[in-house]
Design a protein around this motif. Sequence first.
Motif, PDB file in Angstrom:
ATOM      1  N   MET A   1       0.849  -1.208   0.000  1.00  0.00           N
ATOM      2  CA  MET A   1       0.000   0.000   0.000  1.00  0.00           C
ATOM      3  C   MET A   1       0.882   1.253   0.000  1.00  0.00           C
ATOM      4  N   SER A   2       0.485   2.246  -0.775  1.00  0.00           N
ATOM      5  CA  SER A   2       1.276   3.472  -0.909  1.00  0.00           C
ATOM      6  C   SER A   2       1.256   4.278   0.383  1.00  0.00           C
ATOM      7  N   ASP A   3       2.402   4.839   0.725  1.00  0.00           N
ATOM      8  CA  ASP A   3       2.515   5.691   1.907  1.00  0.00           C
ATOM      9  C   ASP A   3       1.925   7.066   1.572  1.00  0.00           C
ATOM     10  N   PRO A   4       0.991   7.578   2.395  1.00  0.00           N
ATOM     11  CA  PRO A   4       0.388   8.893   2.093  1.00  0.00           C
ATOM     12  C   PRO A   4       1.411  10.023   2.055  1.00  0.00           C
ATOM     13  N   ILE A   5       2.494   9.913   2.834  1.00  0.00           N
ATOM     14  CA  ILE A   5       3.538  10.941   2.803  1.00  0.00           C
ATOM     15  C   ILE A   5       4.235  10.926   1.446  1.00  0.00           C
ATOM     16  N   VAL A   6       4.476   9.734   0.914  1.00  0.00           N
ATOM     17  CA  VAL A   6       5.098   9.603  -0.405  1.00  0.00           C
ATOM     18  C   VAL A   6       4.193  10.213  -1.465  1.00  0.00           C
ATOM     19  N   MET A   7       2.924   9.844  -1.435  1.00  0.00           N
ATOM     20  CA  MET A   7       1.968  10.338  -2.438  1.00  0.00           C
ATOM     21  C   MET A   7       1.859  11.856  -2.398  1.00  0.00           C
ATOM     22  N   ASN A  72      12.986  14.979  -0.862  1.00  0.00           N
ATOM     23  CA  ASN A  72      12.319  16.148  -0.284  1.00  0.00           C
ATOM     24  C   ASN A  72      13.333  17.150   0.270  1.00  0.00           C
ATOM     25  N   SER A  73      14.363  16.636   0.929  1.00  0.00           N
ATOM     26  CA  SER A  73      15.390  17.524   1.487  1.00  0.00           C
ATOM     27  C   SER A  73      16.100  18.302   0.391  1.00  0.00           C
ATOM     28  N   GLU A  74      16.356  17.634  -0.720  1.00  0.00           N
ATOM     29  CA  GLU A  74      16.993  18.299  -1.866  1.00  0.00           C
ATOM     30  C   GLU A  74      16.082  19.371  -2.449  1.00  0.00           C
ATOM     31  N   VAL A  75      14.800  19.033  -2.579  1.00  0.00           N
ATOM     32  CA  VAL A  75      13.827  19.978  -3.135  1.00  0.00           C
ATOM     33  C   VAL A  75      13.641  21.159  -2.191  1.00  0.00           C
ATOM     34  N   TYR A  76      13.641  20.881  -0.901  1.00  0.00           N
ATOM     35  CA  TYR A  76      13.521  21.941   0.105  1.00  0.00           C
ATOM     36  C   TYR A  76      14.637  22.971  -0.062  1.00  0.00           C
ATOM     37  N   GLN A  77      15.860  22.498  -0.243  1.00  0.00           N
ATOM     38  CA  GLN A  77      16.995  23.404  -0.426  1.00  0.00           C
ATOM     39  C   GLN A  77      16.820  24.259  -1.683  1.00  0.00           C
ATOM     40  N   ALA A  78      16.292  23.660  -2.744  1.00  0.00           N
ATOM     41  CA  ALA A  78      16.054  24.401  -3.989  1.00  0.00           C
ATOM     42  C   ALA A  78      14.983  25.475  -3.785  1.00  0.00           C
ATOM     43  N   ALA A  79      13.930  25.133  -3.052  1.00  0.00           N
ATOM     44  CA  ALA A  79      12.846  26.087  -2.793  1.00  0.00           C
ATOM     45  C   ALA A  79      13.346  27.254  -1.948  1.00  0.00           C
ATOM     46  N   VAL A  80      14.167  26.955  -0.940  1.00  0.00           N
ATOM     47  CA  VAL A  80      14.743  28.015  -0.106  1.00  0.00           C
ATOM     48  C   VAL A  80      15.666  28.908  -0.930  1.00  0.00           C
ATOM     49  N   ALA A  81      16.427  28.294  -1.836  1.00  0.00           N
ATOM     50  CA  ALA A  81      17.365  29.062  -2.669  1.00  0.00           C
ATOM     51  C   ALA A  81      16.629  30.030  -3.584  1.00  0.00           C
ATOM     52  N   ASN A 119       7.875  25.127   3.049  1.00  0.00           N
ATOM     53  CA  ASN A 119       7.241  24.724   4.307  1.00  0.00           C
ATOM     54  C   ASN A 119       6.418  23.449   4.149  1.00  0.00           C
ATOM     55  N   ARG A 120       5.764  23.286   2.999  1.00  0.00           N
ATOM     56  CA  ARG A 120       4.989  22.061   2.758  1.00  0.00           C
ATOM     57  C   ARG A 120       5.913  20.848   2.747  1.00  0.00           C
ATOM     58  N   ILE A 121       7.045  20.968   2.068  1.00  0.00           N
ATOM     59  CA  ILE A 121       7.997  19.855   1.993  1.00  0.00           C
ATOM     60  C   ILE A 121       8.575  19.557   3.378  1.00  0.00           C
ATOM     61  N   LYS A 122       8.887  20.599   4.126  1.00  0.00           N
ATOM     62  CA  LYS A 122       9.420  20.431   5.486  1.00  0.00           C
ATOM     63  C   LYS A 122       8.402  19.709   6.368  1.00  0.00           C
ATOM     64  N   ASP A 123       7.142  20.129   6.307  1.00  0.00           N
ATOM     65  CA  ASP A 123       6.089  19.497   7.097  1.00  0.00           C
ATOM     66  C   ASP A 123       5.944  18.017   6.752  1.00  0.00           C
ATOM     67  N   LEU A 124       5.989  17.704   5.459  1.00  0.00           N
ATOM     68  CA  LEU A 124       5.840  16.313   5.037  1.00  0.00           C
ATOM     69  C   LEU A 124       7.000  15.464   5.537  1.00  0.00           C
ATOM     70  N   ASN A 125       8.202  16.015   5.517  1.00  0.00           N
ATOM     71  CA  ASN A 125       9.352  15.264   6.024  1.00  0.00           C
ATOM     72  C   ASN A 125       9.290  15.071   7.534  1.00  0.00           C
ATOM     73  N   GLU A 126       8.484  15.904   8.188  1.00  0.00           N
ATOM     74  CA  GLU A 126       8.281  15.746   9.636  1.00  0.00           C
ATOM     75  C   GLU A 126       7.046  14.895   9.939  1.00  0.00           C
ATOM     76  N   GLY A 127       6.438  14.348   8.878  1.00  0.00           N
ATOM     77  CA  GLY A 127       5.286  13.465   9.055  1.00  0.00           C
ATOM     78  C   GLY A 127       3.968  14.166   9.265  1.00  0.00           C
ATOM     79  N   LYS A 128       3.909  15.485   9.016  1.00  0.00           N
ATOM     80  CA  LYS A 128       2.666  16.245   9.208  1.00  0.00           C
ATOM     81  C   LYS A 128       1.825  16.167   7.942  1.00  0.00           C
ATOM     82  N   LEU A 129       0.693  15.487   8.049  1.00  0.00           N
ATOM     83  CA  LEU A 129      -0.145  15.267   6.875  1.00  0.00           C
ATOM     84  C   LEU A 129      -1.549  15.831   7.069  1.00  0.00           C
ATOM     85  N   SER A 130      -2.204  15.462   8.173  1.00  0.00           N
ATOM     86  CA  SER A 130      -3.584  15.886   8.418  1.00  0.00           C
ATOM     87  C   SER A 130      -3.624  17.320   8.937  1.00  0.00           C
TER      88      SER A 130
END
Length: 264
Positions: A1-7, A72-81, A119-130
Amino acid sequence: MSDPIVMRSLDEIQFWSRIMKEHALFLSLGFTYEQNKLIEEAQQFITLFERIEEKLARFTVNSDLRQIQAFNSEVYQAAVAIWSYKRKVLGLTLRCEIQSNNYPLLIDHISREAAYFANRIKDLNEGKLSPEPDTIIQENLFFLRIMADHSKFIGHLLDPSERKLVEQAREFSHDFDQLVFQAVDLDSMRPQSETVPILDQFLDQNRVSVVSLRDFKKTARDLIEACRIKSNIHPLLADHTFREAERFLEIIDLFETHLSRLNQ
């Protein structure tokens, strides 16, 4: 089953990486010819987000969560840049160190979107979904302001002779400004989860206005692409703002689904 954080991560990156790439393009088109260093930096961001899109294509909803978190961490750095770049351009503009065809509000607008993406990517990497009720209001406030800005940009970039369309854009600007103020008021009241009906009504009202604006943007986009109206609006910019209205409607759907579960 797909992980909702991944999706959710893949969905956010797919949508916002394209938006960031287009922001860089729009900025580059607005600079004057002597601002070649800023144009080069913008082009570097176009390349950066194209590479992110290429990497994204290698993942699926069944990808390993740890791999997605690393991505996600790589994308986060790009978004911050790109956020930092946009704020630099805004500072140069506000200090009158450069003059370009990029409105200061537009530069601020796209920097807010970069911050949101990060911030969305950071939240997802911290497991914040709902979402929590406060999150629902804040996210709607963010997007309502984005829609208000779009209406203003459209009104200012249409040729003044397009009087009916300019007036429609002004009406949308006023409507969304009022919705922004309503959201600010509701946010200060801080409704908790037991006041779901208030949030339901809030989302319903927003949906009605966003659907109207989305349809207006679609009509404008189609007319611009067919060269049937006079404006300084790039066809890609017209489509860009249309997609962001569609995104807001998708988010309203997600929030309404979440609230209906709370209400059961």
